[in-house]
Write an enzyme that holds these catalytic residues in place. Structure first.
Site, PDB file in Angstrom:
ATOM      1  NE  ARG A 106     -59.002 -29.610 -30.663  1.00 32.17           N
ATOM      2  CZ  ARG A 106     -57.831 -30.199 -30.824  1.00 32.17           C
ATOM      3  NH1 ARG A 106     -57.071 -29.878 -31.837  1.00 32.17           N
ATOM      4  NH2 ARG A 106     -57.408 -31.090 -29.960  1.00 32.17           N
ATOM      5  CG  HIS A 107     -60.256 -27.102 -26.459  1.00 24.51           C
ATOM      6  ND1 HIS A 107     -58.921 -27.419 -26.272  1.00 24.51           N
ATOM      7  CD2 HIS A 107     -60.883 -28.271 -26.730  1.00 24.51           C
ATOM      8  CE1 HIS A 107     -58.756 -28.727 -26.421  1.00 24.51           C
ATOM      9  NE2 HIS A 107     -59.936 -29.267 -26.700  1.00 24.51           N
ATOM     10  N   GLY A 108     -58.340 -24.046 -27.049  1.00 24.84           N
ATOM     11  CA  GLY A 108     -56.895 -23.923 -27.134  1.00 24.84           C
ATOM     12  C   GLY A 108     -56.165 -25.162 -26.648  1.00 24.84           C
ATOM     13  CD1 TRP A 124     -52.891 -34.335 -19.950  1.00 23.79           C
ATOM     14  CD2 TRP A 124     -54.889 -35.301 -20.005  1.00 23.79           C
ATOM     15  NE1 TRP A 124     -53.071 -34.942 -18.732  1.00 23.79           N
ATOM     16  CE2 TRP A 124     -54.309 -35.543 -18.732  1.00 23.79           C
ATOM     17  CE3 TRP A 124     -56.160 -35.803 -20.247  1.00 23.79           C
ATOM     18  CZ2 TRP A 124     -54.945 -36.276 -17.744  1.00 23.79           C
ATOM     19  CZ3 TRP A 124     -56.806 -36.535 -19.260  1.00 23.79           C
ATOM     20  CH2 TRP A 124     -56.198 -36.772 -18.020  1.00 23.79           C
ATOM     21  CG  ASN A 125     -54.993 -30.768 -26.934  1.00 26.87           C
ATOM     22  OD1 ASN A 125     -55.405 -29.623 -26.745  1.00 26.87           O
ATOM     23  ND2 ASN A 125     -55.816 -31.781 -27.125  1.00 26.87           N
ATOM     24  NE  ARG A 140     -60.704 -30.735 -23.730  1.00 26.34           N
ATOM     25  CZ  ARG A 140     -61.363 -31.684 -23.064  1.00 26.34           C
ATOM     26  NH1 ARG A 140     -61.407 -31.685 -21.739  1.00 26.34           N
ATOM     27  NH2 ARG A 140     -61.967 -32.660 -23.737  1.00 26.34           N
ATOM     28  CD  GLU A 154     -64.093 -34.786 -27.809  1.00 28.23           C
ATOM     29  OE1 GLU A 154     -64.959 -35.474 -28.402  1.00 28.23           O
ATOM     30  OE2 GLU A 154     -63.294 -34.045 -28.392  1.00 28.23           O
TER      31      GLU A 154
END
Length: 221
Positions: free
Chosen positions: A14-16, A20-21, A65, A89
């Site tokens: 998964r991306h870093g 917004w996360n 991202r 996504e």
């Protein structure tokens, strides 16, 4: 899978972390960037992959991202990176930028954890249904596997949603189970071994390699 494929490996990451996360906002296809923590996670991911695997190439979602995560990973691995639309996504259309709580409270028709598979059929305005996104991701997976060489190891940098649906599919789980019973932190690593007998998930959502201890709030993107 091609005839005679033996011990090829796909490492899924998964991306870093993004802002917004942290804020639990739906990102979809929005051009969100990594935080400083996210960049540190990407570097740690690249170092871990360099130590743990003999990687020949990196494939990544073409969203911002994932590009920002894949570039340092590929640099540390000293291998090329290819960007692939299929690993994006899910597009959430007009609801991108809202928090998960806002969307699911105002629009319960999207809440898979509440109403099950019917929510996966619902298409947000300007976006795609979960079922459509799943088919896109599985198509990207099948094309990747068909092109693997014997003994090859490839890294795929993608998003939480694609990881949930793909790993659930490989385990024979239904979509609702795949989306509600798994966790993929930022820069989590999952490993799939491919043989003539079929795919085997040998590692799922590992973040133990990270030294920083920094984690983002759980959400699927």
């Amino acid at each position: 899978m091609g005839s005679g494929l033996h011990d090829a490996t796909v490492v899924l990451a998964r991306h870093g972390e993004t802002t917004w996360n942290r804020e639990r906002r739906i990102q979809g296809w929005a051009p969100t960037s990594l935080t400083d923590t996210g960049r540190e996670q990407a570097t740690a991911l690249g170092r871990h992959l360099t130590d743990a695997y003999d990687v020949g190439r990196v494939v990544a979602s073409d969203l911002r991202r994932t590009r920002e995560t894949a570039r340092p990973v590929a640099r540390l691995l000293d291998c090329p990176v290819e960007y692939e639309h299929g690993w994006r996504e899910r597009s959430f259309g007009v609801y991108q930028g809202l928090t998960y709580e806002e969307v699911f409270e105002r629009h319960p028709e999207f809440a898979v954890h509440e109403i099950g598979i019917e929510a996966a059929r619902t298409e947000p305005e300007g976006g795609e249904s979960l079922l459509a996104a799943r088919e896109r991701v599985l198509d990207a997976w099948n094309r990747l596997v068909a092109a693997l060489d014997d003994g090859e190891t490839v890294v795929v940098v993608t998003h939480g949603g694609p990881l949930y649906v793909l790993l659930g599919h490989l385990r024979g789980q239904d979509l609702v189970t795949a989306l509600t019973e798994h966790d993929q932190g930022n820069c989590a690593v999952s490993t799939v071994r491919l043989t003539d007998e079929g795919p085997v998930v040998v590692c799922d959502g590992d973040t133990a390699y990270r030294e920083s201890g920094a984690t983002a709030a759980r959400n699927p993107e």
